[in-house]
Design an enzyme around this catalytic site. Structure first.
Site, PDB file in Angstrom:
ATOM      1  N   GLU A   3      44.870  32.942  35.752  1.00 56.57           N
ATOM      2  CA  GLU A   3      45.843  33.802  35.095  1.00 56.57           C
ATOM      3  C   GLU A   3      47.253  33.330  35.432  1.00 56.57           C
ATOM      4  O   GLU A   3      48.208  34.062  35.265  1.00 56.57           O
ATOM      5  CB  GLU A   3      45.620  35.265  35.448  1.00 56.57           C
ATOM      6  CG  GLU A   3      45.614  35.590  36.921  1.00 56.57           C
ATOM      7  CD  GLU A   3      45.323  37.061  37.151  1.00 56.57           C
ATOM      8  OE1 GLU A   3      44.185  37.349  37.533  1.00 56.57           O
ATOM      9  OE2 GLU A   3      46.206  37.903  36.937  1.00 56.57           O
ATOM     10  N   CYS A  46      41.052  38.131  36.854  1.00 57.88           N
ATOM     11  CA  CYS A  46      40.496  37.391  37.985  1.00 57.88           C
ATOM     12  C   CYS A  46      39.051  36.939  37.797  1.00 57.88           C
ATOM     13  O   CYS A  46      38.505  36.279  38.673  1.00 57.88           O
ATOM     14  CB  CYS A  46      40.600  38.225  39.263  1.00 57.88           C
ATOM     15  SG  CYS A  46      42.286  38.586  39.736  1.00 57.88           S
ATOM     16  N   THR A  80      43.533  50.963  39.808  1.00 61.67           N
ATOM     17  CA  THR A  80      42.811  49.684  39.914  1.00 61.67           C
ATOM     18  C   THR A  80      41.549  49.840  40.761  1.00 61.67           C
ATOM     19  O   THR A  80      40.672  48.994  40.716  1.00 61.67           O
ATOM     20  CB  THR A  80      43.682  48.586  40.584  1.00 61.67           C
ATOM     21  OG1 THR A  80      44.003  49.007  41.915  1.00 61.67           O
ATOM     22  CG2 THR A  80      44.947  48.307  39.814  1.00 61.67           C
ATOM     23  N   HIS A 108      34.649  40.215  44.793  1.00 67.27           N
ATOM     24  CA  HIS A 108      36.065  39.963  44.540  1.00 67.27           C
ATOM     25  C   HIS A 108      36.852  40.667  45.637  1.00 67.27           C
ATOM     26  O   HIS A 108      36.479  41.755  46.075  1.00 67.27           O
ATOM     27  CB  HIS A 108      36.450  40.486  43.158  1.00 67.27           C
ATOM     28  CG  HIS A 108      37.923  40.335  42.868  1.00 67.27           C
ATOM     29  ND1 HIS A 108      38.536  39.103  42.887  1.00 67.27           N
ATOM     30  CD2 HIS A 108      38.886  41.244  42.579  1.00 67.27           C
ATOM     31  CE1 HIS A 108      39.834  39.271  42.609  1.00 67.27           C
ATOM     32  NE2 HIS A 108      40.068  40.560  42.426  1.00 67.27           N
ATOM     33  N   LYS A 110      40.230  45.209  52.410  1.00 72.18           N
ATOM     34  CA  LYS A 110      39.507  46.481  52.531  1.00 72.18           C
ATOM     35  C   LYS A 110      38.476  46.720  51.430  1.00 72.18           C
ATOM     36  O   LYS A 110      37.358  47.162  51.691  1.00 72.18           O
ATOM     37  CB  LYS A 110      40.524  47.646  52.507  1.00 72.18           C
ATOM     38  CG  LYS A 110      41.211  47.885  53.859  1.00 72.18           C
ATOM     39  CD  LYS A 110      40.316  48.683  54.793  1.00 72.18           C
ATOM     40  CE  LYS A 110      40.802  48.675  56.248  1.00 72.18           C
ATOM     41  NZ  LYS A 110      42.005  49.493  56.453  1.00 72.18           N
ATOM     42  N   ASN A 116      44.766  37.019  48.188  1.00 71.59           N
ATOM     43  CA  ASN A 116      43.930  37.096  46.992  1.00 71.59           C
ATOM     44  C   ASN A 116      44.309  35.957  46.058  1.00 71.59           C
ATOM     45  O   ASN A 116      45.392  35.957  45.488  1.00 71.59           O
ATOM     46  CB  ASN A 116      44.135  38.453  46.310  1.00 71.59           C
ATOM     47  CG  ASN A 116      43.332  38.581  45.018  1.00 71.59           C
ATOM     48  OD1 ASN A 116      42.445  37.767  44.747  1.00 71.59           O
ATOM     49  ND2 ASN A 116      43.653  39.599  44.235  1.00 71.59           N
ATOM     50  N   SER A 166      40.277  42.380  36.226  1.00 80.04           N
ATOM     51  CA  SER A 166      40.894  43.580  35.676  1.00 80.04           C
ATOM     52  C   SER A 166      40.807  43.548  34.161  1.00 80.04           C
ATOM     53  O   SER A 166      40.797  42.495  33.542  1.00 80.04           O
ATOM     54  CB  SER A 166      42.363  43.655  36.108  1.00 80.04           C
ATOM     55  OG  SER A 166      42.421  43.993  37.467  1.00 80.04           O
TER      56      SER A 166
END
Lengths: 384, 139, 353
Positions: C84, C116, C206, C239, C244, C271, C301
């Site tokens: 992206e 992603c 998200t 992913h 967390k 990330n 996403s």
């Protein structure tokens, strides 16, 4: 049978950042001085050496354009010569060839360059066109940074330290301090060299020739046209040779093969040895190229030039004296004009009326011009 | 506005992307960049070869006098590199710092941006050299 | 039997740039409360240098995959590049990488876009092409120089890196695919408009409706399809938009932390968007033993998730040392400050002619 060729007049401008003068102004100033010095002969041809007019001035057809600024040249031959930063001496040899071959009797040869029309980042990129555009410049290499690769290699190969290398710029600045045409007319110490700004490690600012504008002109004539002018200097030999444009192709990057070959040819043609030379002007874009030039000319064994300079050789009291003008380093390096300065300086030395430091009663002089990192070399040998 | 030539760089992609050089079938020497004639012996009897991606630094420089278009990479570090087969070339060094550079340092070729033609023109990629990163086997 | 199990991974490779920006540096510059990085489980992130972009990162990952595959690049019949942060809005990036690796001209090549999970979509397409016999080998690359609006919480994690996989016949593979499953809906949790430099996102949105909902559905779908449970897996890679989320989604699916940690990379490199789960998979393959089973679940996403079950073969060990390992890239690092980061990532506005 080649006709003999003589230098019968010279004219120089001071090298500087001459923002108020264009190509035509500089050319006219130098050329009119040279023609006056030659006694206003009628010229058959105008040859102009210049490296970057199409970039810095958006100008091709330069020789014709400039010839317009001289009297009585319309209808005469006017031709430009581009051979990177060796354009000046290549133009002199073009002029020599016209006379030697019988195509002309009297030729005005001028070198002119405007280096200050754009910011320095663009001037650096333009000047670097002397190197391989597609495989050196593409990677961000420059004329100076490629020499830095050689300088480091030279220092490591021969075990030469910074202090010894600094002897060259010290000598050049000392010579230039008495040259009224030089761009950098001040002396420097080894300490100043070693602490000057790093340009391209290990090349420092005081190792490197400055960016400046200038023009030089000489009038060449065949023996009959030279007449009885008592300050005429004979051109004893000219020679040119080439080498690879990329330094990576060279078996030994510390050898200037083109300069070696040109020197061998020129010495043979003039019937001399390197030790016969009294006065030399050579092409030291930076310190390393000056030293490699001394070695290529046979004035120093390989790997020994820096030490010889440091021990006091090549000064105004030596045989030969080298770069009494201050060289590219301190006289300045207006690219395509430089070789004509060199030729004019040798002629003046042999005439005995050089306005700066003079060699002691010189009889035999030589000028060496290099393109880029020695991809082209031009040599002219003059005799009093 | 496009300042850099499209075709002039496009046609070099074998050399720029894959380190293609030439090998002389007469004198046996290899050369980079590719040429129609062997620069060492003058023979036309040459073939294109892919050169090894690793080598060592013969000499290097750190340039602070930056040509137009290279400010984002300043100081520009350049190397005279000898590849593992003896072929030499000049290339930009990347992912390193002036104080890390040493003669004979092992380097490897990696694809990077070399010149970017302003905000709207092409991005020109080619192999640069970086200090050999740890890990894996040597190619 | 599923068509996937005729295919496997014949080569894998990852690449992580050398530069690191500590999360505390972003705290300092943008005035965040100092426990924010801990809440995200992010310590530092990888930053590509001035001359790196998704293409150069993808090239290096793909080169490493080729070194492990030990095949003639010309035998690769498809190259998919998921990113992206493509350097060109129009003009394929996949062709640059394919050309530079000597794969061109007889190959498919295209750039994929699905936030992603574009690189993962390329993996599913590669499996299909190889399973059907249309091509012998197919390569998929996921790589990004992830963007985040400076000062956005996303800036703590958005980083640079990538991974590549060469899919080929199961007999040659270091690990084969048992099955795969994809779950997508229109869920606008994160987006970047055509001429925007940075993405925007729905913050908490998200999470539950996007990340958790899609990954849980794809993984459960895969479990049902293959009649497997978390106990059947030795590793689980998800992913990882932060440190967390993957631990939390794994826990909800029934995976203990020990099965997730080997493939967790975001706390130390950030990330890498399309590289995120795929670098995690590469890291697991770097250390996996024959017979082990790996769950991989990338997420993109917009939104969607794929789940794969991968079984390691006896060929894995001979390939592990053929290219640099993920951990070696993670450990080889140089810290930079926010100023250099801003320069490297082109955040500083300047005239470039």
């Amino acid at each position: 049978m080649e006709s003999k060729v003589y230098v019968i007049g010279v004219g120089l401008t001071r090298i500087a950042r001459l923002y108020d003068k264009g190509l035509t102004d500089l050319f006219a100033e130098a050329s009119l001085k040279a023609l006056e010095d030659a006694g206003w002969p009628e010229v058959d041809a105008v040859v102009v050496g210049s490296m970057l007019p199409s970039i810095h001035n958006e100008q091709s057809s330069l020789a014709s354009l400039l010839a317009q600024s001289l009297p009585y040249t319309r209808g005469k031959m006017a031709v430009g010569v581009e051979d990177a930063d060796n354009s000046g001496l290549a133009a002199v040899i073009k002029g020599y060839s016209l006379i030697a071959s019988g195509l002309a009797k009297t030729v005005l040869v001028a070198g002119v360059e405007k280096m200050t029309e754009y910011p320095s980042a663009m001037a650096i990129r333009a000047l670097s066109q002397a190197c391989n555009a597609q495989h050196e410049l593409f990677h961000g290499a420059t004329l100076i940074s490629l020499q830095a690769l050689l300088m480091r290699l030279y220092m490591n190969t021969y075990g030469i330290d910074r202090d010894t290398m600094s002897a060259w710029p010290v000598l050049m600045h000392s010579n230039a301090s008495e040259n009224p045409y030089a761009q950098l007319r001040f002396k420097v110490t080894k300490e100043q060299v070693a602490s000057s700004m790093m340009v391209s490690d290990p090349i420092r600012l005081l190792d490197s020739s400055p960016i400046g504008d200038g023009a030089a002109a000489i009038v060449l004539a065949a023996s009959d046209a030279a007449g009885s002018r008592n300050n005429a200097v004979e051109i004893a030999a000219v020679a040119q040779a080439s080498d690879t444009v990329g330094i990576a192709y060279r078996e030994d990057p510390l050898r200037l093969l083109a300069a070696e070959k040109a020197a061998r040819t020129a010495y043979e043609k003039a019937g001399i040895k390197a030790r016969d030379l009294d006065v030399v002007e050579l092409h030291d874009t930076t310190t390393i190229l000056g030293l490699l030039g001394l070695e290529a000319l046979g004035l120093s064994p390989r790997g020994k030039a820096a030490v010889m300079v440091d021990e006091g050789e090549f000064s105004s009291k030596s045989k030969p004296s080298v770069n009494l003008s201050g060289g590219l380093k301190a006289r300045g390096h207006p690219a395509g004009a430089t070789g004509v300065y060199q030729a004019a300086e040798i002629a003046l030395q042999l005439r005995g009326d050089y306005p700066g430091r003079r060699a002691p009663d010189p009889e035999m002089g030589l000028a060496l011009g290099l393109g880029g990192l020695g991809s082209t070399a031009s040599i002219i040998v003059m005799r009093r | 506005m496009v300042r850099l030539s499209i075709s002039r760089h496009w046609r070099e992609k074998g050399a720029y992307y894959r380190l293609e050089g030439i090998e002389c079938l007469d004198c046996g020497k290899r050369s980079y960049p590719p040429a129609p004639v062997c620069p060492h012996c003058g023979s036309r009897n040459v073939r294109r070869v892919k050169l090894p991606r690793t080598g060592r630094l013969l000499s290097y420089t750190i340039t602070y006098s930056i040509p137009e278009g290279f400010r984002e990479y300043a100081p520009v570090m350049l190397g005279l590199i000898e590849l593992d087969d003896g072929t030499r070339l000049v290339s930009q060094l990347t992912d390193t710092k002036p104080e890390e550079l040493r003669e004979n340092m092992r380097v490897e070729a990696v694809l990077r941006r070399v010149q970017v033609d302003g905000e709207y023109g092409l991005i020109h990629y080619a192999l640069k050299f970086r200090p050999h990163r740890p890990g894996g086997r040597k190619e | 039997m599923h068509p996937e199990d005729k295919t496997g991974i014949v080569g894998w490779g990852a690449y992580v740039p050398r530069y690191r920006l500590k999360a505390e540096e972003i705290v300092r510059i943008w005035g965040f409360e100092k426990t924010v990085p801990k809440g995200l489980f992010i310590i530092e992130k990888a930053v590509g240098g001035s001359d790196e972009d998704a293409v150069t990162i993808g090239w290096e990952a793909a080169r490493n995959a080729l070194m492990r595959a030990e095949i003639d690049p010309k035998e690769i019949g498809a190259v998919f590049f998921g990113t992206e942060s493509k350097p060109y809005a129009v003009k394929p990036s996949a062709t640059i990488i394919a050309e530079a690796l000597g794969i061109t001209p007889v190959t498919m090549a295209s750039d994929m876009e699905f936030a992603c999970r574009a690189g993962s979509e390329g993996l599913r397409a590669s499996i299909g092409l190889v399973a059907s016999g249309m091509v012998k080998y197919a390569m998929t690359i996921g790589a990004d120089t992830a963007q985040a609006n400076p000062g956005d919480v996303l800036e703590f994690t958005a980083s640079s890196g990538g991974a590549a996989f060469i899919v080929g016949p199961r007999e040659e593979a270091a690990a084969y695919f048992e099955g795969s499953y994809t779950y997508v809906t229109d869920t606008p949790d994160f987006w970047r408009r055509a001429h925007s430099h940075y993405p925007l996102h729905g913050e908490g949105f998200t999470g539950e409706p996007a990340y958790f909902n899609h990954i849980i559905n794809s993984v459960k779908g895969l479990f049902n399809k293959l009649k497997l449970t978390p106990d059947d897996f030795d590793y689980a890679v998800f992913h990882q938009p932060n440190g967390k989320y993957p631990l939390r989604v794994g826990k909800r699916l029934g995976f203990p932390k020990e099965k997730i940690m080997p493939g967790l990379v975001t706390p130390w490199i950030g990330n890498t968007y399309n590289g995120s789960a795929l670098i995690g998979l590469a890291k697991v393959l770097d250390q996996a033993k024959p017979g082990q089973r790996i769950l991989v679940a990338p997420f993109g996403s917009g939104a969607g998730s794929d789940a794969y079950s991968i079984v390691v073969t006896e060929r894995v060990e001979e390939k592990q040392r053929l290219a640099p390992m993920v951990q070696e890239y993670i450990d080889d690092k140089v810290y930079i400050d926010y100023g250099l980061y801003a320069k490297y990532r082109g955040i500083i506005r300047r005239i470039t002619g």
